[in-house]
Scaffold this motif. Structure first.
Motif, short mmCIF file in Angstrom:
data_model
loop_
_atom_site.label_atom_id
_atom_site.label_comp_id
_atom_site.label_asym_id
_atom_site.label_seq_id
_atom_site.Cartn_x
_atom_site.Cartn_y
_atom_site.Cartn_z
N PHE A 79 79.07 31.81 48.21
CA PHE A 79 78.91 33.26 48.34
C PHE A 79 78.60 33.65 49.78
O PHE A 79 79.09 34.67 50.27
N ILE A 80 77.81 32.85 50.47
CA ILE A 80 77.50 33.12 51.87
C ILE A 80 78.73 32.89 52.74
O ILE A 80 78.93 33.56 53.75
N GLY A 81 79.59 31.96 52.35
CA GLY A 81 80.79 31.66 53.12
C GLY A 81 81.78 32.81 53.17
O GLY A 81 82.47 33.00 54.17
N LEU A 82 81.86 33.61 52.10
CA LEU A 82 82.82 34.71 52.07
C LEU A 82 82.57 35.76 53.15
O LEU A 82 83.50 36.15 53.86
N PRO A 83 81.34 36.26 53.33
CA PRO A 83 81.13 37.22 54.43
C PRO A 83 81.33 36.61 55.81
O PRO A 83 81.76 37.30 56.74
N LEU A 84 81.04 35.33 55.95
CA LEU A 84 81.27 34.68 57.25
C LEU A 84 82.76 34.62 57.57
O LEU A 84 83.17 34.84 58.71
N ILE A 85 83.57 34.34 56.57
CA ILE A 85 85.02 34.33 56.78
C ILE A 85 85.51 35.74 57.06
O ILE A 85 86.33 35.96 57.96
N GLY A 86 85.00 36.69 56.30
CA GLY A 86 85.39 38.09 56.52
C GLY A 86 84.99 38.59 57.89
O GLY A 86 85.75 39.31 58.55
N ALA A 87 83.80 38.20 58.36
CA ALA A 87 83.37 38.61 59.70
C ALA A 87 84.26 37.99 60.77
O ALA A 87 84.56 38.63 61.78
N ARG A 88 84.69 36.77 60.55
CA ARG A 88 85.56 36.13 61.54
C ARG A 88 86.93 36.81 61.61
O ARG A 88 87.50 36.96 62.67
N LEU A 106 78.96 25.12 57.33
CA LEU A 106 79.52 23.81 57.02
C LEU A 106 78.43 22.75 56.96
O LEU A 106 78.46 21.86 56.10
N LEU A 107 77.44 22.84 57.83
CA LEU A 107 76.31 21.91 57.80
C LEU A 107 75.53 22.07 56.49
O LEU A 107 75.12 21.06 55.88
N ALA A 108 75.33 23.30 56.04
CA ALA A 108 74.65 23.53 54.76
C ALA A 108 75.44 22.92 53.62
O ALA A 108 74.86 22.32 52.70
N LEU A 109 76.75 23.02 53.66
CA LEU A 109 77.60 22.44 52.63
C LEU A 109 77.50 20.91 52.64
O LEU A 109 77.40 20.28 51.59
N VAL A 110 77.46 20.32 53.82
CA VAL A 110 77.33 18.86 53.93
C VAL A 110 75.96 18.40 53.43
O VAL A 110 75.85 17.40 52.71
#
Length: 154
Positions: A79-88, A106-110
């Motif tokens: 869920f946090i990844g979606l706004p980061l992609i949208g912001a990019r 990505l570090l959080a995912l790892v």
């Protein structure tokens, strides 16, 4: 060829494009793989919370505990990844378009994946054995008869 890691992480795509002699913003090559990953992760977590708990892990409390815990965090990360992609993609020249945020995500995912693997290797076998021992103990404990309790209280 000296690259400054700090500058590379904290430069917005518009500035990075002009530094790289590009006509516009630096292109984002990983839009579709990241978007598919985040949406699939949210879909998996949603399906598990709605149907999967009843269908797959109804009688397996150790698996239910593990999936509840780790799929919940996986859904938060996706869920946090979606706004980061949208912001990019949409906010090229702004704060959340920096590479730093994507690499932190990505570090959080790892870290999440490593924690899940450590749980599966170290704690899950012990939890499974403890639950099996608990079930063996429970078969020797007599079950209470609810009818006797109700009739005695009247």
């Amino acid at each position: 060829m000296g690259t400054n890691l700090f500058q590379w992480l904290f430069t917005d795509p518009v500035q990075a494009g002009s530094n790289g002699n590009l006509p516009g913003a630096e292109p984002f090559h990983f839009l579709w793989p990241w978007l598919i990953f985040c949406l699939a992760g949210l879909l998996i977590a949603f399906y598990y919370s709605v149907e999967g708990r009843k269908r797959f892990v109804r009688n397996k409390p150790v698996l239910k505990y593990m999936f509840d815990r780790y799929l919940g965090w996986f859904a938060v990360i996706c869920f946090i990844g979606l706004p980061l992609i949208g912001a990019r993609v949409l906010l090229d020249g702004y704060f959340f378009a920096w590479r730093f945020w994507r690499y932190l995500w990505l570090l959080a995912l790892v870290v999440w994946a490593v924690m899940w693997v450590v749980y599966l290797v170290r704690k899950y076998p012990a939890d499974k054995a403890n639950y099996a021992a608990y079930q063996r103990r429970q078969q020797y404990i007599p079950k209470s008869n609810k009818r006797k309790v109700r009739s005695a209280s009247r």
